[in-house]
Design a protein around this motif. Structure first.
Motif, PDB file in Angstrom:
ATOM      1  N   MET A   1      -8.356  -3.574  -4.636  1.00  8.76           N
ATOM      2  CA  MET A   1      -7.838  -4.461  -3.599  1.00  8.76           C
ATOM      3  C   MET A   1      -6.423  -4.883  -3.964  1.00  8.76           C
ATOM      4  N   ARG A   2      -5.467  -4.682  -3.070  1.00 11.39           N
ATOM      5  CA  ARG A   2      -4.103  -5.162  -3.265  1.00 11.39           C
ATOM      6  C   ARG A   2      -3.934  -6.452  -2.472  1.00 11.39           C
ATOM      7  N   ILE A   3      -3.793  -7.544  -3.190  1.00  8.61           N
ATOM      8  CA  ILE A   3      -3.659  -8.857  -2.561  1.00  8.61           C
ATOM      9  C   ILE A   3      -2.192  -9.154  -2.321  1.00  8.61           C
ATOM     10  N   GLU A   4      -1.877  -9.557  -1.107  1.00 12.60           N
ATOM     11  CA  GLU A   4      -0.512  -9.949  -0.751  1.00 12.60           C
ATOM     12  C   GLU A   4      -0.512 -11.464  -0.517  1.00 12.60           C
ATOM     13  N   ALA A  36      -3.734 -12.311 -10.029  1.00 17.21           N
ATOM     14  CA  ALA A  36      -3.517 -10.994 -10.613  1.00 17.21           C
ATOM     15  C   ALA A  36      -4.355 -10.746 -11.859  1.00 17.21           C
ATOM     16  N   HIS A  39      -6.899  -8.336 -10.086  1.00 15.74           N
ATOM     17  CA  HIS A  39      -6.539  -7.486  -8.957  1.00 15.74           C
ATOM     18  C   HIS A  39      -5.044  -7.229  -8.947  1.00 15.74           C
ATOM     19  N   GLU A  40      -4.651  -6.184  -8.267  1.00 15.77           N
ATOM     20  CA  GLU A  40      -3.237  -5.942  -8.020  1.00 15.77           C
ATOM     21  C   GLU A  40      -2.739  -6.988  -7.028  1.00 15.77           C
ATOM     22  N   VAL A  41      -1.634  -7.635  -7.330  1.00 13.34           N
ATOM     23  CA  VAL A  41      -1.123  -8.722  -6.492  1.00 13.34           C
ATOM     24  C   VAL A  41       0.377  -8.553  -6.287  1.00 13.34           C
ATOM     25  N   ARG A  42       0.813  -8.832  -5.068  1.00  9.17           N
ATOM     26  CA  ARG A  42       2.246  -8.874  -4.771  1.00  9.17           C
ATOM     27  C   ARG A  42       2.563 -10.195  -4.095  1.00  9.17           C
ATOM     28  N   GLY A  87      -3.099  -3.917   2.874  1.00 10.83           N
ATOM     29  CA  GLY A  87      -3.189  -5.041   1.952  1.00 10.83           C
ATOM     30  C   GLY A  87      -4.234  -6.051   2.380  1.00 10.83           C
ATOM     31  N   SER A 295     -12.616  -4.839  -7.876  1.00  7.28           N
ATOM     32  CA  SER A 295     -11.395  -4.283  -7.318  1.00  7.28           C
ATOM     33  C   SER A 295     -11.738  -3.202  -6.306  1.00  7.28           C
ATOM     34  N   THR A 300     -10.051  -2.506   3.438  1.00  5.93           N
ATOM     35  CA  THR A 300      -8.633  -2.553   3.774  1.00  5.93           C
ATOM     36  C   THR A 300      -8.365  -1.630   4.937  1.00  5.93           C
TER      37      THR A 300
END
Length: 300
Positions: A1-4, A36, A39-42, A87, A295, A300
């Motif tokens: 999961m890429r969290i924005e 983060a 998880h992957e976070v931006r 995302g 993750s 998505t």
């Protein structure tokens, strides 16, 4: 999961302080790093909107009408982009007025939207009857079409009652005192007392109800669902409320569901948290809730 992580520092009182400062304060307290941890976070930055003016609008009867519609439009555009690119949005308010834009974005991308709404208030006051004039009193009623503000498509109805679950409200006596109809009986509904001791079963039932009508849905958490001895840095405290452990369990269960398309987190006032310990506790809640979400488990 890429969290924005997207900030929307809007205060429905028409001010630039109070809850408007929450995204900045939570980032400073380590929100990005906390999310983060698993998880992957931006960090997607903040939504821009026009300067709020603390005056009731002639059309909507809500404070800061122009800024409200500008913010809702900005939230919708930014969330649409995040969802379209795969995302998972974590929208950090401000107050609950950030929600309608997110719901419209979710419907635009996924073709439909439901809502699991976790709040100490029902937030369905008719705008003209709101004692504060704040859109955060009214956003769920607007999204359901129970009430209307007649400003901007992002504040038009977007939800069906069958696809909506309301968890944790405890303002029934206040609504009755002012002659405002409760949403109880029109959608899935459980007060804070009704959740205590049965969080897992209640959330499972609420989500299942929503998913029968809307396979993709939004999770909204207003932190004033917590008891005041758990979080005091909110503008409108009430007796009762959930404990951190209960809210964390509730949130984690919801986030693990593949239909959860995004999450909004609102109503932390850093002006009431001089040493920042409340912000640190919120960050720990976010990290704890996400820690049990594998993750890639959120669709998505």
């Amino acid at each position: 999961m890429r969290i924005e992580v997207l900030g929307a520092g809007f205060n429905s009182a028409g001010l630039r302080d109070g809850v408007a400062r929450a995204p900045e304060a939570l980032r400073r307290a380590g929100l990005i790093a906390g999310a983060a941890a698993h998880h992957e976070v931006r960090d997607a930055g903040d939504v821009d909107f026009s300067e709020p003016v603390p005056r009731r609008g002639e059309v909507s009867a809500l404070l800061a009408e122009e800024a409200l519609t500008s913010m809702a439009r900005g939230v919708r555009q930014r969330i649409e982009t995040i969802l379209a690119e795969g995302g998972f949005p974590l929208l950090v308010g401000g107050d609950c007025a950030v929600l309608p834009g997110a719901l419209h974005a979710c419907r635009a991308v996924h073709g439909g939207v439901g809502l699991v709404f976790v709040d100490g208030h029902e937030d369905a006051w008719p705008p003209a009857d709101s004692t504060t004039g704040e859109a955060a009193d009214c956003e769920l009623g607007l999204a359901l079409g129970v009430t209307a503000a007649h400003v901007g498509p992002e504040l038009s109805p977007v939800l069906r009652p069958a696809a909506t679950a309301l968890l944790g409200p405890r303002d029934g006596a206040e609504l009755a005192e002012h002659g405002v109809a409760s949403l109880r009986g029109s959608l899935w509904f459980a007060t804070d007392r009704e959740l205590t001791g049965r969080i897992a079963a209640a959330v499972a039932d609420a989500v299942a109800t929503v998913e029968r009508s809307a396979p993709r849905w939004w999770l909204h958490v207003d932190l004033d669902v917590l008891a005041t001895d758990q979080l005091a840095a909110v503008d409108y405290p009430q007796p009762g409320g959930l404990r951190w452990e209960e809210l964390t369990e509730l949130t984690a269960i919801a986030l693990r569901r593949p239909g959860c398309a995004g999450w909004s987190l609102t109503i932390y006032n850093p002006d009431l948290d001089e040493d920042g310990h409340e912000a640190a506790r919120i960050v720990r809640y976010v990290e704890d809730a996400l820690s049990v979400v594998p993750s890639g488990s959120v669709a998505t």
